[in-house]
Design a protein around this motif. Sequence first.
Motif, mmCIF file in Angstrom:
data_model
loop_
_atom_site.group_PDB
_atom_site.id
_atom_site.type_symbol
_atom_site.label_atom_id
_atom_site.label_comp_id
_atom_site.label_asym_id
_atom_site.label_seq_id
_atom_site.Cartn_x
_atom_site.Cartn_y
_atom_site.Cartn_z
ATOM 1 N N GLY A 165 36.847 -21.746 -1.959
ATOM 2 C CA GLY A 165 36.398 -21.458 -3.314
ATOM 3 C C GLY A 165 37.450 -20.884 -4.224
ATOM 4 O O GLY A 165 38.618 -21.261 -4.168
ATOM 5 N N ASP A 166 36.994 -19.931 -5.045
ATOM 6 C CA ASP A 166 37.788 -19.431 -6.164
ATOM 7 C C ASP A 166 38.753 -18.342 -5.687
ATOM 8 O O ASP A 166 38.548 -17.158 -5.951
ATOM 9 C CB ASP A 166 36.811 -18.894 -7.221
ATOM 10 C CG ASP A 166 37.494 -18.549 -8.517
ATOM 11 O OD1 ASP A 166 38.730 -18.649 -8.580
ATOM 12 O OD2 ASP A 166 36.783 -18.174 -9.468
ATOM 13 N N HIS A 169 40.743 -16.016 -8.480
ATOM 14 C CA HIS A 169 40.114 -14.887 -9.169
ATOM 15 C C HIS A 169 39.451 -13.908 -8.204
ATOM 16 O O HIS A 169 38.711 -13.027 -8.640
ATOM 17 C CB HIS A 169 39.047 -15.405 -10.145
ATOM 18 C CG HIS A 169 39.596 -16.323 -11.187
ATOM 19 N ND1 HIS A 169 39.604 -17.687 -11.055
ATOM 20 C CD2 HIS A 169 40.207 -16.059 -12.373
ATOM 21 C CE1 HIS A 169 40.170 -18.228 -12.114
ATOM 22 N NE2 HIS A 169 40.544 -17.266 -12.929
ATOM 23 N N SER A 170 39.698 -14.067 -6.896
ATOM 24 C CA SER A 170 38.878 -13.344 -5.921
ATOM 25 C C SER A 170 39.599 -12.187 -5.243
ATOM 26 O O SER A 170 40.514 -12.386 -4.446
ATOM 27 C CB SER A 170 38.386 -14.313 -4.840
ATOM 28 O OG SER A 170 37.690 -13.600 -3.847
ATOM 29 N N ILE A 195 42.280 -23.511 -8.561
ATOM 30 C CA ILE A 195 41.860 -22.145 -8.181
ATOM 31 C C ILE A 195 42.275 -21.791 -6.743
ATOM 32 O O ILE A 195 41.895 -20.738 -6.231
ATOM 33 C CB ILE A 195 40.338 -21.908 -8.405
ATOM 34 C CG1 ILE A 195 39.491 -23.012 -7.784
ATOM 35 C CG2 ILE A 195 40.033 -21.718 -9.876
ATOM 36 C CD1 ILE A 195 37.984 -22.781 -7.889
ATOM 37 N N ILE A 226 31.938 -18.811 -7.366
ATOM 38 C CA ILE A 226 32.694 -19.240 -8.544
ATOM 39 C C ILE A 226 32.504 -18.169 -9.617
ATOM 40 O O ILE A 226 31.379 -17.902 -10.045
ATOM 41 C CB ILE A 226 32.192 -20.617 -9.055
ATOM 42 C CG1 ILE A 226 32.457 -21.685 -7.986
ATOM 43 C CG2 ILE A 226 32.860 -20.993 -10.375
ATOM 44 C CD1 ILE A 226 33.911 -21.866 -7.602
ATOM 45 N N GLN A 227 33.606 -17.530 -10.015
ATOM 46 C CA GLN A 227 33.516 -16.347 -10.881
ATOM 47 C C GLN A 227 33.675 -16.749 -12.347
ATOM 48 O O GLN A 227 34.748 -16.644 -12.922
ATOM 49 C CB GLN A 227 34.588 -15.330 -10.485
ATOM 50 C CG GLN A 227 34.443 -14.899 -9.037
ATOM 51 C CD GLN A 227 35.170 -13.618 -8.746
ATOM 52 O OE1 GLN A 227 35.315 -12.741 -9.598
ATOM 53 N NE2 GLN A 227 35.639 -13.495 -7.534
ATOM 54 N N HIS A 228 32.572 -17.195 -12.926
ATOM 55 C CA HIS A 228 32.615 -17.643 -14.322
ATOM 56 C C HIS A 228 33.126 -16.528 -15.243
ATOM 57 O O HIS A 228 33.812 -16.781 -16.214
ATOM 58 C CB HIS A 228 31.222 -18.095 -14.767
ATOM 59 C CG HIS A 228 30.665 -19.191 -13.919
ATOM 60 N ND1 HIS A 228 31.150 -20.479 -13.949
ATOM 61 C CD2 HIS A 228 29.679 -19.183 -12.980
ATOM 62 C CE1 HIS A 228 30.478 -21.223 -13.078
ATOM 63 N NE2 HIS A 228 29.586 -20.461 -12.472
ATOM 64 N N GLN A 231 36.981 -16.408 -15.436
ATOM 65 C CA GLN A 231 37.685 -17.635 -15.782
ATOM 66 C C GLN A 231 37.684 -17.777 -17.304
ATOM 67 O O GLN A 231 36.630 -17.732 -17.924
ATOM 68 C CB GLN A 231 36.994 -18.843 -15.157
ATOM 69 C CG GLN A 231 37.047 -18.816 -13.651
ATOM 70 C CD GLN A 231 36.451 -20.083 -13.048
ATOM 71 O OE1 GLN A 231 36.118 -21.023 -13.753
ATOM 72 N NE2 GLN A 231 36.319 -20.086 -11.743
ATOM 73 N N PHE A 235 38.589 -24.664 -14.903
ATOM 74 C CA PHE A 235 39.465 -24.917 -13.756
ATOM 75 C C PHE A 235 39.026 -26.155 -12.981
ATOM 76 O O PHE A 235 39.734 -26.629 -12.109
ATOM 77 C CB PHE A 235 39.510 -23.689 -12.838
ATOM 78 C CG PHE A 235 40.344 -22.571 -13.409
ATOM 79 C CD1 PHE A 235 41.692 -22.473 -13.118
ATOM 80 C CD2 PHE A 235 39.789 -21.627 -14.260
ATOM 81 C CE1 PHE A 235 42.472 -21.465 -13.654
ATOM 82 C CE2 PHE A 235 40.556 -20.615 -14.795
ATOM 83 C CZ PHE A 235 41.899 -20.527 -14.491
ATOM 84 N N TYR A 242 32.110 -29.501 -8.670
ATOM 85 C CA TYR A 242 32.589 -28.552 -7.639
ATOM 86 C C TYR A 242 31.649 -28.603 -6.431
ATOM 87 O O TYR A 242 32.097 -28.717 -5.285
ATOM 88 C CB TYR A 242 32.651 -27.120 -8.203
ATOM 89 C CG TYR A 242 33.069 -26.138 -7.135
ATOM 90 C CD1 TYR A 242 34.413 -25.907 -6.882
ATOM 91 C CD2 TYR A 242 32.123 -25.510 -6.318
ATOM 92 C CE1 TYR A 242 34.812 -25.062 -5.852
ATOM 93 C CE2 TYR A 242 32.509 -24.670 -5.294
ATOM 94 C CZ TYR A 242 33.849 -24.445 -5.071
ATOM 95 O OH TYR A 242 34.240 -23.626 -4.046
ATOM 96 N N GLU A 274 28.197 -22.987 -4.357
ATOM 97 C CA GLU A 274 29.055 -22.835 -3.162
ATOM 98 C C GLU A 274 28.343 -23.310 -1.907
ATOM 99 O O GLU A 274 28.981 -23.794 -0.972
ATOM 100 C CB GLU A 274 29.443 -21.376 -2.922
ATOM 101 C CG GLU A 274 30.127 -20.654 -4.038
ATOM 102 C CD GLU A 274 29.163 -19.824 -4.838
ATOM 103 O OE1 GLU A 274 29.166 -20.049 -6.060
ATOM 104 O OE2 GLU A 274 28.430 -18.977 -4.312
#
Length: 312
Positions: A165-166, A169-170, A195, A226-228, A231, A235, A242, A274
């Motif tokens: 996943g992301d 940004h994680s 990402i 997924i960290q909207h 972001q 992405f 996704y 996810e």
Amino acid sequence: MRGTWNKKDLLSIYDLSAEEINMILDTAAEFKKVSERKVKKVPALRGKTVVNFFVEPSTRTRVSFELAEQRLSADIINMAASSSSLKKGETLLDTIKNIEALQADIIVMRHSTPGAHDFISKHTNCAIVNAGDGAHSHPTQALLDIFTMREKKGAIEGLNVTIIGDILHSRVARSNIWGLLKLGANVTITGPATIVPKEFEECGVQVCYDLKEAIKDADVINLLRIQHERQNSGFFPSVGEYASVFGVNDEVVEKYIKKDALIMHPGPINRGVELDSSVADGDQSVILEQVTNGLAIRMAVLFLVSGGLNND
Ligand code: CP
């Protein structure tokens, strides 16, 4: 228990040795037994004051820290940024110095700015516990994830862990990668290239852009949200795309992963993105056991930074 704990704070897994990580895991294993007793309380933090200061939203981390403090018999103050004098322009450092002047012993803080905890820890005698700082670090989440893996699989050394996943940004991904590599796991990361930067290979992980290849030998599959909110540009083309390429559904579980692979997620879950609900709630999921273990990990961290071992 082996070793000695001599850190004032818990700022990041990056700062911990393998011995210190194992000390937290072993201490948490003892505290997990307390939560299984009829009387779920010990006096380890009696007379200590803990301030929970969450400048970003949280459910699991905030509630489990507060419950951990109650189980350890601490005095607890909960502060929300929205009702604090930060709203009137007071600086973070002035806020912390005022909490210190009220003789708090431990400050548990979540903040959106990476490095905020490192900065304030240098200016206060209070123990600082990082409950998440922006996209940088979330040490207690990684510790509870690793604790769950160790509990289920017996050891971390040699374990194949795939994180999906992301990653960019994680804070959960970074913290897991640092901790797992220190304990000898093999870590693979996968997701869209935008990402999941190739540069992460420099940390010692494998970067793979093919989901099936990335998960086929995995003992643990850790799915990230997924960290909207972090972001600021697209992405990937759409959430639906996704989910169709990197989402874990029944077909993926049945055909492409080991039957004894653990499915993990730090929460909160985007169901249908996810992972599908049938996977989140399925036989291989340990997502709610992660939450249970978070309580034991947070009891252990609070105990250790309070000087608990040294008071024995
Ligand atoms: N995993 C995690 O940090 O969840 P919360 O944001 O709800 O605390």
